[in-house]
Design an enzyme around this catalytic site. Structure first.
Site, mmCIF file in Angstrom:
data_model
loop_
_atom_site.group_PDB
_atom_site.id
_atom_site.type_symbol
_atom_site.label_atom_id
_atom_site.label_comp_id
_atom_site.label_asym_id
_atom_site.label_seq_id
_atom_site.Cartn_x
_atom_site.Cartn_y
_atom_site.Cartn_z
ATOM 1 N N LYS A 38 0.834 -1.211 0.000
ATOM 2 C CA LYS A 38 0.000 0.000 0.000
ATOM 3 C C LYS A 38 0.869 1.261 0.000
ATOM 4 C CE LYS A 38 -2.094 -1.178 3.878
ATOM 5 N NZ LYS A 38 -1.416 -2.457 4.194
ATOM 6 N N ARG A 57 -9.883 0.520 8.621
ATOM 7 C CA ARG A 57 -9.452 -0.830 8.978
ATOM 8 C C ARG A 57 -10.507 -1.603 9.752
ATOM 9 N NH1 ARG A 57 -3.619 -0.035 8.868
ATOM 10 N NH2 ARG A 57 -2.516 -1.918 9.406
ATOM 11 N N ARG A 108 11.800 -6.257 5.324
ATOM 12 C CA ARG A 108 11.784 -4.822 5.604
ATOM 13 C C ARG A 108 12.279 -4.544 7.019
ATOM 14 N NH1 ARG A 108 6.142 -1.788 5.354
ATOM 15 N NH2 ARG A 108 5.953 -2.914 7.319
ATOM 16 N N ARG A 118 11.076 -0.693 12.232
ATOM 17 C CA ARG A 118 9.697 -0.812 12.747
ATOM 18 C C ARG A 118 9.611 -2.008 13.690
ATOM 19 N NH1 ARG A 118 4.954 0.053 8.319
ATOM 20 N NH2 ARG A 118 3.891 -1.245 9.864
ATOM 21 N N ARG A 135 -0.398 -9.503 12.919
ATOM 22 C CA ARG A 135 -0.964 -8.409 12.121
ATOM 23 C C ARG A 135 -1.826 -8.952 10.981
ATOM 24 N NH1 ARG A 135 4.343 -5.592 10.707
ATOM 25 N NH2 ARG A 135 3.103 -4.260 9.332
#
Ligand code: AP5
Ligand code: MG
Length: 193
Positions: free
Chosen positions: A14, A89, A128, A134, A146
């Site tokens: 996204k 969401r 990532r 993160r 998640r």
């Protein structure tokens, strides 16, 4: 106005596609994840409250993110449109967004969903995590939580927009440029209909 919801699970691409879309269409990019991370970086009370939920891979409360989006819509009244990334969401967030946009005299043009299987998502997130810093990308259990939160709490939002005839899905696997082309095609179709 062009108001796009870019939809999909964590790691679907996204944010990556948003960067290209804002250049092509001059849209204002509203990523609730990015907005929350800047609150954390600034050390605000909201950021402090959100951080522990985000680090565990859980959603922050609806009223927190709805309030942030409300402020951004008011701040950007002259924008040619918005790209909503990581929002809405939950169905409650989607209903709140519809109401807010109606108050601003506009509405969602279309939702484009990026479809990516779970194993590819986990691979992307952990990769990532090697460089992003993160905390929610660091371990596999958090990444999987998640995805599971997405399946249970966020998936119903697709049905919300499908019922309005505003849902299009494409494969989020392939090159970034090829996926971008498909997203642009879906936007064009929605603008013509
Ligand atoms: P958020 O920041 O929204 O994260 P997310 O939805 O988990 O999604 P990501 O940002 O991880 O993935 P993405 O789809 O943007 O993919 P990206 O382009 O980076 O939310 C974080 C947290 O904040 C939530 O867990 C929650 O706690 C809270 N939160 C946020 N919004 C909320 C809301 N509305 N309500 C409640 N809580 C909220 O790509 C991923 C990786 O893959 C990158 O490394 C990228 O380079 C790579 N990649 C991209 N495209 C491709 C491709 N085609 N092929 C191969 N690799 C690719
Ligand atoms: Mg993102």
């Amino acid at each position: 106005m062009l108001n796009l919801v870019l939809f999909g699970p964590p790691g679907a691409g996204k944010g990556t596609q948003s960067e290209k879309l804002i250049q092509k269409y001059q849209l204002v990019h509203l990523s609730t994840g990015d907005l929350l991370r800047s609150q954390i970086a600034a050390g605000t009370e909201l950021g402090l409250r959100a951080k522990s939920l985000m680090d565990q891979g859980l959603l922050v409360p609806d009223e927190v993110v709805i309030g942030m989006i409300e402020n951004k819509l008011t701040e950007n009244q002259q924008a040619p449109g918005f790209i909503f990334d990581g929002f809405p969401r939950t169905v409650k967030q989607a209903e709140a967004l519809d109401t807010l946009l109606t108050l601003h005299g506009t509405g969602i043009t279309t939702m484009v969903a990026l479809v990516v299987d779970e194993e590819e998502l986990i691979r992307r997130l952990l990769k990532r995590g090697e460089t992003s810093g993160r905390p929610d990308d660091k371990d596999e259990a958090t990444a999987r939580r998640r995805v599971s939160v997405y399946n249970s709490e966020t998936m119903p939002v697709a049905e919300h927009y499908a019922q309005q005839g505003k849902y299009a899905a494409i494969s989020g696997i392939g090159t970034i440029d090829d996926i971008f082309e498909l997203v642009c095609q879906k936007i064009q179709q929605a603008q013509l209909s």
